[in-house]
Scaffold this motif. Structure first.
Motif, PDB file in Angstrom:
ATOM      1  N   TRP A 124       0.632  -1.017   0.430  1.00 18.94           N
ATOM      2  CA  TRP A 124      -0.416   0.440  -0.002  1.00 18.94           C
ATOM      3  C   TRP A 124       0.642   2.048   0.007  1.00 18.94           C
ATOM      4  CZ3 TRP A 124      -0.572  -4.282   2.928  1.00 18.94           C
ATOM      5  CH2 TRP A 124      -2.149  -4.919   3.163  1.00 18.94           C
ATOM      6  N   TYR A 155       0.348   5.429  -0.091  1.00 15.78           N
ATOM      7  CA  TYR A 155       0.421   5.913   0.957  1.00 15.78           C
ATOM      8  C   TYR A 155       1.640   6.757   0.773  1.00 15.78           C
ATOM      9  CZ  TYR A 155       1.429   7.746   5.463  1.00 15.78           C
ATOM     10  OH  TYR A 155       1.823   8.656   6.452  1.00 15.78           O
ATOM     11  N   PRO A 156       2.274   7.830   1.125  1.00 22.38           N
ATOM     12  CA  PRO A 156       1.526   8.780   1.495  1.00 22.38           C
ATOM     13  C   PRO A 156       0.223   9.402   0.492  1.00 22.38           C
ATOM     14  CG  PRO A 156       3.357   9.174   1.312  1.00 22.38           C
ATOM     15  CD  PRO A 156       4.138   8.730   1.300  1.00 22.38           C
ATOM     16  N   ASN A 159      -5.014   6.993   1.111  1.00 21.24           N
ATOM     17  CA  ASN A 159      -4.506   6.669   1.890  1.00 21.24           C
ATOM     18  C   ASN A 159      -5.444   4.917   1.638  1.00 21.24           C
ATOM     19  OD1 ASN A 159      -7.665   7.034   1.657  1.00 21.24           O
ATOM     20  ND2 ASN A 159      -7.741   7.616   3.959  1.00 21.24           N
ATOM     21  N   VAL A 160      -5.906   3.682   1.735  1.00 25.21           N
ATOM     22  CA  VAL A 160      -7.027   2.715   1.553  1.00 25.21           C
ATOM     23  C   VAL A 160      -8.355   3.428   0.571  1.00 25.21           C
ATOM     24  CG1 VAL A 160      -7.639   1.881   3.483  1.00 25.21           C
ATOM     25  CG2 VAL A 160      -6.961   0.244   1.712  1.00 25.21           C
ATOM     26  N   ASN A 162      -8.916   6.121  -0.833  1.00 25.33           N
ATOM     27  CA  ASN A 162      -8.751   6.342  -2.308  1.00 25.33           C
ATOM     28  C   ASN A 162      -7.623   5.072  -3.125  1.00 25.33           C
ATOM     29  OD1 ASN A 162      -6.860   9.477  -0.304  1.00 25.33           O
ATOM     30  ND2 ASN A 162      -8.930   9.147  -1.324  1.00 25.33           N
ATOM     31  N   THR A 257       4.188   0.298   6.310  1.00 27.36           N
ATOM     32  CA  THR A 257       3.043   1.650   5.944  1.00 27.36           C
ATOM     33  C   THR A 257       1.448   0.651   5.570  1.00 27.36           C
ATOM     34  OG1 THR A 257       3.750  -0.027   3.309  1.00 27.36           O
ATOM     35  CG2 THR A 257       3.132   2.967   3.545  1.00 27.36           C
ATOM     36  N   LYS A 260      -0.506   2.761   8.658  1.00 31.16           N
ATOM     37  CA  LYS A 260      -0.298   3.943   8.196  1.00 31.16           C
ATOM     38  C   LYS A 260      -2.015   4.372   6.696  1.00 31.16           C
ATOM     39  CE  LYS A 260       4.264   4.093   8.914  1.00 31.16           C
ATOM     40  NZ  LYS A 260       5.116   3.978   8.356  1.00 31.16           N
ATOM     41  N   ALA A 261      -1.621   3.577   6.008  1.00 28.57           N
ATOM     42  CA  ALA A 261      -1.846   3.745   5.185  1.00 28.57           C
ATOM     43  C   ALA A 261      -3.988   3.512   5.117  1.00 28.57           C
ATOM     44  CB  ALA A 261      -2.229   2.568   3.758  1.00 28.57           C
ATOM     45  N   MET A 262      -4.040   2.455   6.530  1.00 28.93           N
ATOM     46  CA  MET A 262      -5.439   2.555   6.524  1.00 28.93           C
ATOM     47  C   MET A 262      -6.551   3.328   7.729  1.00 28.93           C
ATOM     48  SD  MET A 262      -6.398  -1.181   5.591  1.00 28.93           S
ATOM     49  CE  MET A 262      -5.272  -1.169   4.634  1.00 28.93           C
ATOM     50  N   ASP A 263      -5.379   4.296   7.838  1.00 24.36           N
ATOM     51  CA  ASP A 263      -5.880   5.123   8.868  1.00 24.36           C
ATOM     52  C   ASP A 263      -5.864   4.464  10.742  1.00 24.36           C
ATOM     53  OD1 ASP A 263      -5.968   6.791   7.204  1.00 24.36           O
ATOM     54  OD2 ASP A 263      -7.543   7.221   6.664  1.00 24.36           O
ATOM     55  N   TYR A 271     -11.583  -2.300   6.977  1.00 21.37           N
ATOM     56  CA  TYR A 271     -10.734  -2.398   5.255  1.00 21.37           C
ATOM     57  C   TYR A 271     -10.672  -3.927   5.187  1.00 21.37           C
ATOM     58  CZ  TYR A 271     -10.976   2.682   4.648  1.00 21.37           C
ATOM     59  OH  TYR A 271     -10.776   3.967   4.619  1.00 21.37           O
TER      60      TYR A 271
END
Ligand SMILES: *[C@@H]1O[C@H](CO)[C@@H](O)[C@H](O)[C@H]1NC(C)=O
Ligand SMILES: *[C@@H]1O[C@H](CO)[C@@H](O)[C@H](O)[C@H]1NC(C)=O
Length: 364
Positions: A124, A155-156, A159-160, A162, A257, A260-263, A271
């Protein structure tokens, strides 16, 4: 005294190297999420240092793919556009996709070709479409299909959510512009590797559920899900929490990542294809496209249990699924070996992909 110095120096180096490697990795990619100085205590735990150093050293193995790297760089740069149309803009976020023509279009220019959308992996947080040019060409040949390889906002940049929007935008692009490239907009197969397999599964489920955050009208989402004739996952992640637990055993959960990508951990369930599938209603379950799961048993990045569990879940819900467990194949080879016909597992993996693909798309 002098005799003592050498072993002490050696010991110091043996300790210093893994500590420097692990601390550098954490410095760049993220410290443990403990408050204040506690994060450094966590970061310095010998067990964490040991596992993290191993994980980083594993990365050195990628050097053996440098020949392949130059092969695809060279091909991508000099390609004369007969087999492929590069850099077509799509969607809302300035991403581009490459289109590889089906060999069957050589024989007739009135026929429409089924479409494979290939979604690459990269945790991701990395990857780009040019890396997969050799794979896409072989895939077009082996499957007699046109292949689309879209970039998405890793990312950055995004996020997933997007990323899922980007993949569904690429499907929308096929539906809206496919006719000018002889694409059969109603015959699409999604194939993804690793994080890309996760995104294929998640995009399919979002469309099936008609999730509003895709910003696509419900009737269009229905058309899109009907056009997806099957999904093939290669070495995929399907349960984010399970995968986070696995990352912990490799001590890479903070530098990875993924969270982070999944917030953050609180969104893991939202997700995860597995948790979404469990919540589907009966009529939705009936519309889940058939699934093919292919996973190497030597995969230490995403263990084979990921595909096994998804297969069990889908089977228990009467969704059509086939699982291929391929001995000796690891996470990288699953895609690198699809790039050049002479590579070791080329025929093994394409054999499985073809078998699934033929069930999804009837040969015309
Ligand atoms: C590909 O499709 C074309 C047109 O339908 C057909 O003539 C050809 O035999 C197919 N090739 C393979 C390898 O299946
Ligand atoms: C995958 O397996 C091959 C063959 O066993 C090995 O050469 C390679 O280093 C492995 N790749 C990674 C990234 O572990």
């Amino acid at each position: 005294m002098y005799n003592m110095r050498l072993p002490v120096a050696a010991a110091a180096i043996i300790v210093a190297i893994p500590y420097s490697i692990s601390l550098t990795a954490q410095w760049f990619y993220g410290w443990p999420d403990k408050p204040g100085y506690k994060k450094y205590i966590e970061a310095l735990k010998p067990k964490r240092i040991y596992h993290l150093t191993r994980a980083v050293l594993e990365m050195m193995k990628y050097l053996q793919y440098s020949k392949l790297y130059f092969q695809w760089k060279l091909w991508y740069k000099k390609n004369d556009n007969k087999q492929c149309v590069k850099g077509i803009p799509f969607g809302h976020r300035g991403n581009k996709l490459d289109l590889y023509h089906s060999p069957r279009l050589d024989q007739s220019d009135t026929e429409l070709s089924p479409v494979v959308v290939f979604v690459y992996g990269g945790a991701w947080g990395s990857g780009e479409r040019s890396m997969y040019c050799l794979l896409a060409i072989q895939m077009a040949k082996e499957l007699n299909a046109s292949v689309i390889c879209p970039d998405y906002s890793t990312y950055p940049k995004g996020n997933v959510l997007n990323m899922v929007q980007d993949i569904s935008d690429s499907l929308m692009w096929v539906r809206e512009n496919g006719h000018s490239f002889h694409l059969d907009k109603d015959n699409i197969v999604l194939i993804g590797h690793s994080a890309g397999a996760h995104l294929c599964a998640l995009t399919t489920l979002f469309l099936l559920e008609g999730v509003e955050s895709l910003f696509i009208e419900p009737f269009r989402q229905r058309e899109m899900i009907n056009s997806i004739k099957g999904v093939i996952g290669l070495s995929g992640v399907y349960d984010v929490m399970d995968h986070y637990e696995h990352e912990k055993t490799r001590a890479v959960e903070y530098i990875s990542t993924m969270h982070k990508a999944m917030d953050g951990v609180e969104n893991f369930e939202y997700y995860s294809p597995t948790s979404r599938i469990r919540k589907l209603k009966k009529d939705q379950l009936e519309r889940v496209p058939p699934v093919g799961l292919i996973h190497g048993t030597d995969d230490i990045i995403v263990p084979v249990q990921s595909s096994v569990r998804l297969c069990e879940l889908l089977t228990s819900l009467s969704v059509t699924v086939t699982l291929y467990l391929l001995p000796k194949i690891n996470h990288t080879e699953m895609v690198t070996d699809l790039m050049v016909p002479g590579r070791h597992f080329y025929h093994t993996v394409f054999g499985c992909i073809k078998q699934e693909y033929r069930k999804f798309i009837r040969p015309s």
